[in-house]
Design a protein around this motif. Structure first.
Motif, mmCIF file in Angstrom:
data_model
loop_
_atom_site.group_PDB
_atom_site.id
_atom_site.type_symbol
_atom_site.label_atom_id
_atom_site.label_comp_id
_atom_site.label_asym_id
_atom_site.label_seq_id
_atom_site.Cartn_x
_atom_site.Cartn_y
_atom_site.Cartn_z
ATOM 1 N N ASN A 123 -36.710 51.799 -17.774
ATOM 2 C CA ASN A 123 -35.461 51.056 -17.598
ATOM 3 C C ASN A 123 -35.288 50.695 -16.128
ATOM 4 O OD1 ASN A 123 -32.060 51.423 -18.953
ATOM 5 N ND2 ASN A 123 -33.384 49.674 -18.741
ATOM 6 N N GLU A 124 -36.316 50.089 -15.553
ATOM 7 C CA GLU A 124 -36.409 49.828 -14.118
ATOM 8 C C GLU A 124 -35.227 49.014 -13.590
ATOM 9 O OE1 GLU A 124 -36.947 49.807 -10.497
ATOM 10 O OE2 GLU A 124 -38.462 50.890 -11.650
ATOM 11 N N VAL A 125 -34.436 49.629 -12.712
ATOM 12 C CA VAL A 125 -33.218 49.006 -12.202
ATOM 13 C C VAL A 125 -33.534 47.794 -11.330
ATOM 14 C CG1 VAL A 125 -31.130 49.418 -10.839
ATOM 15 C CG2 VAL A 125 -32.006 51.202 -12.350
ATOM 16 N N GLY A 126 -34.688 47.801 -10.656
ATOM 17 C CA GLY A 126 -35.039 46.677 -9.793
ATOM 18 C C GLY A 126 -35.139 45.355 -10.529
ATOM 19 N N ARG A 127 -35.406 45.393 -11.827
ATOM 20 C CA ARG A 127 -35.510 44.150 -12.602
ATOM 21 C C ARG A 127 -34.163 43.458 -12.768
ATOM 22 N NH1 ARG A 127 -39.399 47.369 -16.721
ATOM 23 N NH2 ARG A 127 -41.270 47.288 -15.421
ATOM 24 N N ALA A 128 -33.094 44.158 -12.432
ATOM 25 C CA ALA A 128 -31.773 43.532 -12.501
ATOM 26 C C ALA A 128 -31.688 42.323 -11.578
ATOM 27 C CB ALA A 128 -30.689 44.551 -12.127
ATOM 28 N N VAL A 129 -32.462 42.323 -10.488
ATOM 29 C CA VAL A 129 -32.450 41.182 -9.571
ATOM 30 C C VAL A 129 -32.767 39.901 -10.320
ATOM 31 C CG1 VAL A 129 -33.602 40.118 -7.604
ATOM 32 C CG2 VAL A 129 -33.020 42.534 -7.523
ATOM 33 N N MET A 130 -33.858 39.915 -11.070
ATOM 34 C CA MET A 130 -34.286 38.709 -11.758
ATOM 35 C C MET A 130 -33.278 38.277 -12.827
ATOM 36 S SD MET A 130 -37.035 37.997 -10.180
ATOM 37 C CE MET A 130 -38.237 37.009 -11.054
ATOM 38 N N LEU A 131 -32.792 39.226 -13.601
ATOM 39 C CA LEU A 131 -31.874 38.880 -14.675
ATOM 40 C C LEU A 131 -30.537 38.378 -14.132
ATOM 41 C CD1 LEU A 131 -32.666 41.877 -17.043
ATOM 42 C CD2 LEU A 131 -33.523 39.529 -17.196
ATOM 43 N N HIS A 339 -39.332 27.892 -15.577
ATOM 44 C CA HIS A 339 -39.787 29.055 -14.816
ATOM 45 C C HIS A 339 -39.050 29.035 -13.487
ATOM 46 C CE1 HIS A 339 -43.859 29.274 -17.162
ATOM 47 N NE2 HIS A 339 -42.797 29.565 -17.897
ATOM 48 N N LEU A 340 -38.193 30.033 -13.309
ATOM 49 C CA LEU A 340 -37.283 30.007 -12.166
ATOM 50 C C LEU A 340 -37.779 30.827 -10.994
ATOM 51 C CD1 LEU A 340 -34.501 28.873 -11.370
ATOM 52 C CD2 LEU A 340 -33.485 30.991 -12.214
ATOM 53 N N ALA A 341 -38.433 31.964 -11.259
ATOM 54 C CA ALA A 341 -38.821 32.855 -10.174
ATOM 55 C C ALA A 341 -39.942 33.773 -10.634
ATOM 56 C CB ALA A 341 -37.617 33.684 -9.705
ATOM 57 N N VAL A 342 -40.627 34.375 -9.684
ATOM 58 C CA VAL A 342 -41.659 35.367 -9.984
ATOM 59 C C VAL A 342 -41.406 36.596 -9.112
ATOM 60 C CG1 VAL A 342 -43.415 33.714 -10.699
ATOM 61 C CG2 VAL A 342 -43.240 34.341 -8.286
ATOM 62 N N ALA A 343 -41.930 37.744 -9.588
ATOM 63 C CA ALA A 343 -41.748 39.002 -8.865
ATOM 64 C C ALA A 343 -42.789 39.993 -9.361
ATOM 65 C CB ALA A 343 -40.338 39.562 -9.079
ATOM 66 N N PRO A 344 -43.000 41.086 -8.624
ATOM 67 C CA PRO A 344 -43.838 42.166 -9.162
ATOM 68 C C PRO A 344 -43.188 42.788 -10.392
ATOM 69 C CG PRO A 344 -43.526 42.385 -6.776
ATOM 70 C CD PRO A 344 -42.561 41.343 -7.254
ATOM 71 N N ALA A 345 -43.926 43.649 -11.066
ATOM 72 C CA ALA A 345 -43.456 44.216 -12.332
ATOM 73 C C ALA A 345 -42.129 44.946 -12.200
ATOM 74 C CB ALA A 345 -44.514 45.155 -12.899
ATOM 75 N N HIS A 346 -41.865 45.559 -11.049
ATOM 76 C CA HIS A 346 -40.621 46.314 -10.881
ATOM 77 C C HIS A 346 -39.457 45.436 -10.416
ATOM 78 C CE1 HIS A 346 -43.297 50.109 -10.299
ATOM 79 N NE2 HIS A 346 -43.081 49.836 -11.572
ATOM 80 N N GLY A 347 -39.702 44.120 -10.251
ATOM 81 C CA GLY A 347 -38.614 43.186 -10.013
ATOM 82 C C GLY A 347 -38.290 42.880 -8.569
ATOM 83 N N LEU A 348 -38.872 43.591 -7.614
ATOM 84 C CA LEU A 348 -38.573 43.393 -6.203
ATOM 85 C C LEU A 348 -39.869 43.220 -5.399
ATOM 86 C CD1 LEU A 348 -35.991 46.287 -5.754
ATOM 87 C CD2 LEU A 348 -35.443 43.867 -5.651
ATOM 88 N N PRO A 349 -39.885 42.284 -4.442
ATOM 89 C CA PRO A 349 -38.908 41.218 -4.220
ATOM 90 C C PRO A 349 -39.250 39.990 -5.069
ATOM 91 C CG PRO A 349 -40.550 41.153 -2.489
ATOM 92 C CD PRO A 349 -40.935 42.302 -3.396
ATOM 93 N N ALA A 350 -38.253 39.145 -5.288
ATOM 94 C CA ALA A 350 -38.460 37.918 -6.041
ATOM 95 C C ALA A 350 -38.874 36.801 -5.088
ATOM 96 C CB ALA A 350 -37.162 37.521 -6.736
ATOM 97 N N SER A 351 -39.559 35.818 -5.630
ATOM 98 C CA SER A 351 -39.804 34.582 -4.899
ATOM 99 C C SER A 351 -39.568 33.428 -5.861
ATOM 100 C CB SER A 351 -41.223 34.529 -4.322
ATOM 101 O OG SER A 351 -42.190 34.718 -5.337
ATOM 102 N N TRP A 352 -39.360 32.228 -5.328
ATOM 103 C CA TRP A 352 -38.739 31.180 -6.124
ATOM 104 C C TRP A 352 -39.674 30.037 -6.465
ATOM 105 C CZ3 TRP A 352 -34.937 33.677 -7.673
ATOM 106 C CH2 TRP A 352 -34.294 34.595 -6.836
ATOM 107 N N HIS A 353 -39.422 29.412 -7.602
ATOM 108 C CA HIS A 353 -40.169 28.228 -8.018
ATOM 109 C C HIS A 353 -39.531 26.973 -7.477
ATOM 110 C CE1 HIS A 353 -43.374 29.149 -10.957
ATOM 111 N NE2 HIS A 353 -42.766 30.309 -10.998
#
Length: 356
Positions: A123-131, A339-353
Motif C-alpha cells: 500500500n505504498e504511500v508514495g504512489r499518492a503523488v501520481m493519483l 499518458h500524463l506522467a511517469v515515475a518509479p514503482a514507488h511513485g517518487l519522483p514523478a516526471s511529466w509527459h
C-alpha cells in the motif's frame, strides 16, 4: 514455478530492489536465491509455492515475513541489522545480515509458511503523488464533490491521498499540518498546468472513499499495521515514515475497503449527479486475472458512457507500461486515454509527459 524459475525470481527481485534503492534487500535476496538453489531453509520456506506465478511475488512474501520477525522481536540478531527495527545497516557490507536472515528462516519455518499464504501488500504511500496529480488534472471545477473508488485498495491508505502534503520546492499542495510529507515529489520544474490546477483547487472535497481488495488489510489493527510495515524494505526509512503518517491519518479519516474482486465491486458503482466519480488503482493490474480484467474494462466503459456534464467520471491508473516504466494514465468521460506522467514503482519522483 519450477526450481530454476523460483531461483530466477529471487535474483530478479534482488536486482529490482537494488535499482529501487535497497542495497540491503538486493544483497539478502541474491543470497536467498543461492539458498533456494542449494535446498536450504529458504527453499523449505517457499516449497509450497512451486506452482506460483511470477506475479505472486514469492521473494517479497518471504522478505516481508522475515521483516515481521525482526519487527516483533522474534529475530533479534537480524533486527540488529535492520534500521526499521532499530538496527544499523553496514553499507560497506550489505550482506552482513545474511547469516542472521538465514538463521531466522530456519528457526521460524512454520510461522513463515503461514505468512507466505498472504499476498504482498505494501500500500505504498508514495504512489499518492501520481493519483493526486491525476485527480487535480481532471477535476472540472473547484470544490466539486469527489467520490473515490479504488481497485486493489489493500488498506485504503491511498483513498486518503488528499490528506497528504506534496512538496517540490517551491511548489506545495495539501494540508500544511499533515503527518505525511511527500517531499521531492517531482523531477525537474513543476509544469504550469499542474500549478494552475493546484491553484484552482487548493483543497479537494472528497465525499466518499470506497475501495475493494480480495484480502483487505485493516490499518487500525495491530496485525494489519504489522503487515504494512513488514512489506516495506528495512533500509528505506523515508518510506517507513510516510507509512506511519498515513496510519495516523487513517485513524482520523474513514474509508471503507470491502473484500471483493474488482469487477464485482465496479458493477455496483453508479454515477451521481452533482459529483465527480473517480476510479483509480496503482500497481494492481498484474494481480487480476485476465478474464476478470476484461469484465473490469466493460464496467469502466459503462461508467464512461454514462458520464454527463452533471455526473462526471474519470479513470486513473498508475501501472507498468511496456515502454515507459510506470505510467499515470488518465481517462475522462468518453475521451480517450492520455499518458500524463511517469515515475518509479514507488511513485517518487514523478516526471511529466506534457499538458494535462
Amino acid at each position: 514455478m519450477p526450481p530454476d524459475a523460483m531461483v530466477a525470481s529471487f535474483r530478479q527481485q534482488a536486482d529490482a530492489c537494488g535499482r529501487l534503492g535497497s542495497p540491503l534487500y538486493a544483497a539478502l535476496l541474491e543470497r536467498a536465491a543461492d539458498d533456494v538453489a542449494a535446498g536450504g531453509p529458504c527453499a523449505e520456506a517457499v516449497a509450497a509455492h512451486a506452482e506460483a506465478a511470477a506475479a505472486d511475488a514469492v521473494p517479497l512474501r518471504l522478505a516481508g515475513g522475515v521483516h515481521a520477525l525482526a519487527l516483533t522481536g522474534r529475530a533479534p540478531r537480524l533486527a540488529a541489522h535492520y534500521p526499521s527495527a532499530g538496527g544499523v545497516f553496514d553499507s560497506g557490507n550489505a550482506a552482513a545480515a545474511w547469516p542472521a536472515f538465514r538463521e531466522a528462516v530456519a528457526a521460524e519455518l512454520p510461522w513463515l509458511r503461514a505468512w507466505l499464504a498472504r499476498p504482498p501488500q505494501t500500500n505504498e504511500v508514495g504512489r499518492a503523488v501520481m493519483l493526486l496529480v491525476g485527480l487535480l488534472s481532471v477535476l472540472p471545477r473547484p470544490q466539486l464533490p469527489v467520490r473515490l473508488f479504488e481497485l486493489g485498495s489493500s488498506a485504503g491508505l491511498l483513498l486518503r491521498a488528499n490528506q497528504y502534503r506534496y512538496v517540490s520546492d517551491p511548489f506545495t499542495w495539501g494540508p500544511p499540518d499533515s503527518p505525511v510529507r511527500l517531499t521531492e515529489a517531482w523531477r525537474g520544474e513543476v509544469p504550469d498546468w499542474l500549478r494552475q490546477a493546484a491553484a484552482r483547487s487548493p483543497a479537494l472535497r472528497v465525499v466518499e472513499r470506497h475501495g475493494c481488495d480480495p484480502d483487505p488489510i485493516d490499518p487500525l489493527s495491530p496485525g494489519g499495521a504489522l503487515a504494512l510495515r513488514a512489506y516495506l524494505w528495512p533500509d528505506q526509512l523515508a518510506r517507513a515514515a510516510r507509512l506511519e503518517g498515513a496510519l495516523s491519518v487513517a485513524a482520523k479519516v474513514p474509508a471503507t475497503v470491502e473484500a471483493a474482486g474488482a469487477a464485482e465491486f465496479l458493477a455496483g458503482v453508479q454515477l451521481e449527479t452533482g459529483t465527480m466519480t473517480v476510479v483509480w488503482h496503482s500497481v494492481t493490474r498484474q494481480y487480476i486475472d485476465p478474464a476478470e480484467w476484461a469484465r473490469v474494462e466493460r464496467e469502466l466503459d459503462r461508467l464512461a458512457r454514462a458520464a454527463t456534464a452533471d455526473a462526471g467520471f474519470a479513470y486513473l491508473s498508475f501501472e507498468p507500461h511496456e515502454r515507459e516504466g510506470f505510467c499515470l494514465t488518465v481517462r475522462t468521460g468518453r475521451a480517450g486515454e492520455r499518458h500524463l506522467a511517469v515515475a518509479p514503482a514507488h511513485g517518487l519522483p514523478a516526471s511529466w509527459h506534457g499538458p494535462g
